[in-house]
Write a protein that holds these residues in place. Structure first.
Motif, mmCIF file in Angstrom:
data_model
loop_
_atom_site.group_PDB
_atom_site.id
_atom_site.type_symbol
_atom_site.label_atom_id
_atom_site.label_comp_id
_atom_site.label_asym_id
_atom_site.label_seq_id
_atom_site.Cartn_x
_atom_site.Cartn_y
_atom_site.Cartn_z
ATOM 1 N N HIS A 11 0.835 -1.212 0.000
ATOM 2 C CA HIS A 11 0.000 0.000 0.000
ATOM 3 C C HIS A 11 0.859 1.247 0.000
ATOM 4 C CE1 HIS A 11 -4.022 -1.727 1.656
ATOM 5 N NE2 HIS A 11 -3.898 -1.857 0.356
ATOM 6 N N ILE A 12 1.896 1.220 0.838
ATOM 7 C CA ILE A 12 2.756 2.397 0.939
ATOM 8 C C ILE A 12 3.459 2.627 -0.394
ATOM 9 C CG2 ILE A 12 4.815 3.353 2.060
ATOM 10 C CD1 ILE A 12 3.956 1.729 4.559
ATOM 11 N N ALA A 15 0.958 3.758 -2.930
ATOM 12 C CA ALA A 15 0.432 5.097 -2.612
ATOM 13 C C ALA A 15 1.421 6.138 -3.112
ATOM 14 C CB ALA A 15 0.219 5.250 -1.115
ATOM 15 N N GLN A 20 0.203 11.506 -5.933
ATOM 16 C CA GLN A 20 -0.866 12.201 -5.234
ATOM 17 C C GLN A 20 -1.589 13.027 -6.273
ATOM 18 O OE1 GLN A 20 -1.527 12.023 -1.701
ATOM 19 N NE2 GLN A 20 -0.424 10.155 -2.201
ATOM 20 N N ASN A 123 -7.843 3.844 15.426
ATOM 21 C CA ASN A 123 -8.464 3.618 14.109
ATOM 22 C C ASN A 123 -8.862 2.150 13.922
ATOM 23 O OD1 ASN A 123 -8.396 2.890 11.103
ATOM 24 N ND2 ASN A 123 -8.306 5.115 11.013
ATOM 25 N N GLU A 186 -14.021 8.478 5.687
ATOM 26 C CA GLU A 186 -13.846 7.773 4.413
ATOM 27 C C GLU A 186 -12.346 7.708 4.131
ATOM 28 O OE1 GLU A 186 -14.325 6.283 1.611
ATOM 29 O OE2 GLU A 186 -16.447 5.825 1.564
ATOM 30 N N GLY A 214 -7.018 12.659 -3.839
ATOM 31 C CA GLY A 214 -5.665 12.465 -3.311
ATOM 32 C C GLY A 214 -5.293 11.010 -3.469
ATOM 33 N N THR A 215 -4.914 10.370 -2.366
ATOM 34 C CA THR A 215 -4.625 8.932 -2.413
ATOM 35 C C THR A 215 -5.852 8.207 -2.970
ATOM 36 O OG1 THR A 215 -3.172 9.148 -0.506
ATOM 37 C CG2 THR A 215 -4.023 6.941 -0.985
ATOM 38 N N PHE A 217 -7.341 4.532 -3.493
ATOM 39 C CA PHE A 217 -7.188 3.112 -3.184
ATOM 40 C C PHE A 217 -7.678 2.198 -4.298
ATOM 41 C CE2 PHE A 217 -6.172 4.295 1.189
ATOM 42 C CZ PHE A 217 -5.112 3.414 1.396
ATOM 43 N N GLY A 260 -6.298 14.430 -0.505
ATOM 44 C CA GLY A 260 -5.499 15.215 -1.439
ATOM 45 C C GLY A 260 -5.064 16.573 -0.929
ATOM 46 N N ILE A 261 -5.089 16.770 0.381
ATOM 47 C CA ILE A 261 -4.638 18.066 0.910
ATOM 48 C C ILE A 261 -3.110 18.090 0.906
ATOM 49 C CG2 ILE A 261 -4.552 19.506 2.993
ATOM 50 C CD1 ILE A 261 -7.506 18.835 3.332
ATOM 51 N N ALA A 281 -2.578 12.707 4.709
ATOM 52 C CA ALA A 281 -1.974 11.375 4.816
ATOM 53 C C ALA A 281 -0.869 11.219 3.776
ATOM 54 C CB ALA A 281 -3.051 10.295 4.671
ATOM 55 N N GLY A 282 -1.222 10.834 2.551
ATOM 56 C CA GLY A 282 -0.240 10.458 1.535
ATOM 57 C C GLY A 282 0.848 11.492 1.290
ATOM 58 N N LEU A 285 3.411 11.326 4.090
ATOM 59 C CA LEU A 285 4.138 10.044 4.042
ATOM 60 C C LEU A 285 5.205 10.092 2.951
ATOM 61 C CD1 LEU A 285 4.347 7.072 5.024
ATOM 62 C CD2 LEU A 285 2.718 6.472 3.216
HETATM 63 C C1 FNR Z 1 -4.223 5.077 4.412
HETATM 64 N N1 FNR Z 1 -5.499 5.420 4.894
HETATM 65 C C2 FNR Z 1 -6.028 4.712 5.975
HETATM 66 N N2 FNR Z 1 -7.178 5.125 6.552
HETATM 67 C C3 FNR Z 1 -7.679 4.482 7.627
HETATM 68 O O1 FNR Z 1 -8.706 4.920 8.159
HETATM 69 N N3 FNR Z 1 -7.042 3.388 8.142
HETATM 70 C C4 FNR Z 1 -5.887 2.914 7.610
HETATM 71 O O2 FNR Z 1 -5.322 1.923 8.102
HETATM 72 C C5 FNR Z 1 -5.341 3.582 6.477
HETATM 73 N N4 FNR Z 1 -4.183 3.150 5.883
HETATM 74 C C6 FNR Z 1 -3.575 3.913 4.899
HETATM 75 C C7 FNR Z 1 -2.318 3.564 4.431
HETATM 76 C C8 FNR Z 1 -1.667 4.373 3.490
HETATM 77 C C9 FNR Z 1 -0.300 3.971 3.004
HETATM 78 C C10 FNR Z 1 -2.307 5.562 3.028
HETATM 79 C C11 FNR Z 1 -1.629 6.472 2.038
HETATM 80 C C12 FNR Z 1 -3.554 5.882 3.474
HETATM 81 C C13 FNR Z 1 -6.309 6.479 4.277
HETATM 82 C C14 FNR Z 1 -5.955 7.879 4.764
HETATM 83 O O3 FNR Z 1 -6.200 8.040 6.143
HETATM 84 C C15 FNR Z 1 -6.766 8.944 3.995
HETATM 85 O O4 FNR Z 1 -8.125 8.826 4.291
HETATM 86 C C16 FNR Z 1 -6.586 8.838 2.492
HETATM 87 O O5 FNR Z 1 -5.267 8.480 2.178
HETATM 88 C C17 FNR Z 1 -6.898 10.153 1.795
HETATM 89 O O6 FNR Z 1 -6.055 11.182 2.251
HETATM 90 P P1 FNR Z 1 -4.746 11.676 1.435
HETATM 91 O O7 FNR Z 1 -3.765 10.534 1.445
HETATM 92 O O8 FNR Z 1 -5.200 11.993 0.044
HETATM 93 O O9 FNR Z 1 -4.238 12.846 2.215
#
Ligand code: FNR
Length: 343
Positions: A11-12, A15, A20, A123, A186, A214-215, A217, A260-261, A281-282, A285
């Protein structure tokens, strides 16, 4: 490495490599410039409230990875340390793996170990029971718990869940059965106002819209196994439209902007659309993995400073003032909100 750990590392990697996106709708949102703000940067107060929680600033690091061995211990330690150093909140990744297997606990517990006094969110997914929610909270002495909704992500994974019945009932039990605020989030597909109203009615403290843009999935899961369930790749409500949707149901529930912020301007626009806080998040990271810990902390501090500049330019001394800053909404976000009867 076990299967779950392998999936987390993949995932990482994906991602980062799917990039992004910048399709979160914020380019449709423009502030109305204010030439007489009558403010100094030193007057700005970034503190905010999310449900019953008071945060020293609206920016936080959103849930990412947990479980998965050495790599995730290093990542989680860095994210939590950075949150502590910059005085912002941080969420852990889904703790279900540690609830099922004690050996996975250290990668979550490290976040509290290095960040004794900060605000940390637990979480879990909406399959969780009340007991599991309480275990997750106790594991990291969490100040709030996030429950994630990730239907599309599960559907795109061959090993993912296929039954999404009764999630609302389980969330309601968690709201009643835990002592900390519950945030429902979400993960990049956005939240509509009808769902937000259902969540508000069962007493959740905050809704994190986790918007599209943004990220992604769907793209990440499709890339992991070279499959093409491409109809989900463009699926979702943009972050800007989602915040406006949820904001239209009134202010009984706090809103968190995310999806996507990547800048303080995105953050400021989230707040002006009705959010009280915004999760990243992404983007963070990626900075940590590509540029290291010091750059991560610097970026967070820069984002906070930039936010004070933006608020000064708008004459918005507090987060509440920023929520009332005038905006012009154009393009497809305007179209979406008009079609949905939101103005
Ligand atoms: C996530 N996200 C996520 N959300 C959650 O609620 N539980 C989780 O375990 C994970 N795991 C996870 C792993 C990785 C590698 C990423 C990049 C993201 C989702 C995250 O919290 C967020 O909702 C989305 O990534 C959208 O935000 P960004 O990344 O666009 O800022």
């Amino acid at each position: 490495m076990n299967k779950r750990a392998e999936r987390k590392i993949e995932h990482i990697q994906h991602a980062l490599s799917t990039g992004q996106q910048r399709t979160n709708g914020f380019s449709d949102v423009t502030f109305v410039h204010q030439s007489l703000p009558n403010l100094s940067t030193s007057n700005i107060d970034l503190s905010t409230k999310v449900g019953e929680l008071t945060l020293s600033s609206p920016l936080f690091i959103n849930a990412m990875t947990g479980g998965g061995g050495e790599d995730t211990v290093i990542i989680n330690e860095a994210l939590s340390n950075a949150a502590s150093e910059a005085n912002i909140a941080v969420a852990v990744g889904s703790q279900m793996s540690a609830i099922k297997d004690n050996k996975e606990r250290p990668s979550y517990e490290v976040m509290r170990k290095v960040n004794k006094n900060g605000v940390i969110f637990a979480n879990l997914g909406s399959e969780a029971t009340v007991d599991q929610a309480n275990i997750a909270i106790d594991m990291i002495e969490a100040n709030a718990i996030q429950i994630h909704l990730n239907v599309v992500q599960e559907l795109v994974m061959p090993e993912g869940d296929r039954d999404f019945t009764d999630a609302l009932i389980r969330i309601e039990r968690i709201v009643k059965g835990v002592q900390v605020p519950v945030i429902v989030k979400e993960v990049g597909f956005g939240m509509n106002r009808e769902v937000a109203r259902q969540l508000m009615d069962i007493g959740v403290s905050a809704i994190d819209v986790g918007g599209f843009g943004g990220t992604n999935f769907s793209k990440i899961e499709n890339k992991r196994r070279n499959q093409v369930l491409s109809y989900f790749d463009q699926w979702g409500i943009t972050t800007a439209a989602s915040i406006a949707e949820v904001s239209s149901i009134g202010n009984k529930v706090s809103i968190i902007g995310s999806g996507g912020i990547q800048s303080s301007l995105d953050l400021a626009k989230s707040i002006a659309l009705g959010a009280s806080a915004a999760g990243v998040a992404g983007y963070l990271l990626k900075i940590f993995i590509e540029n290291g810990y010091d750059e991560l902390v610097l970026e967070i501090k820069n984002m906070l400073e930039d936010l004070t500049f933006i608020m000064t330019a708008l004459g918005a001394r507090t987060i509440n003032d920023l929520q009332n800053a005038p905006l012009v909404i154009s393009g497809s976000t305007h179209h979406w909100l008009t079609e949905r009867g939101i103005n």
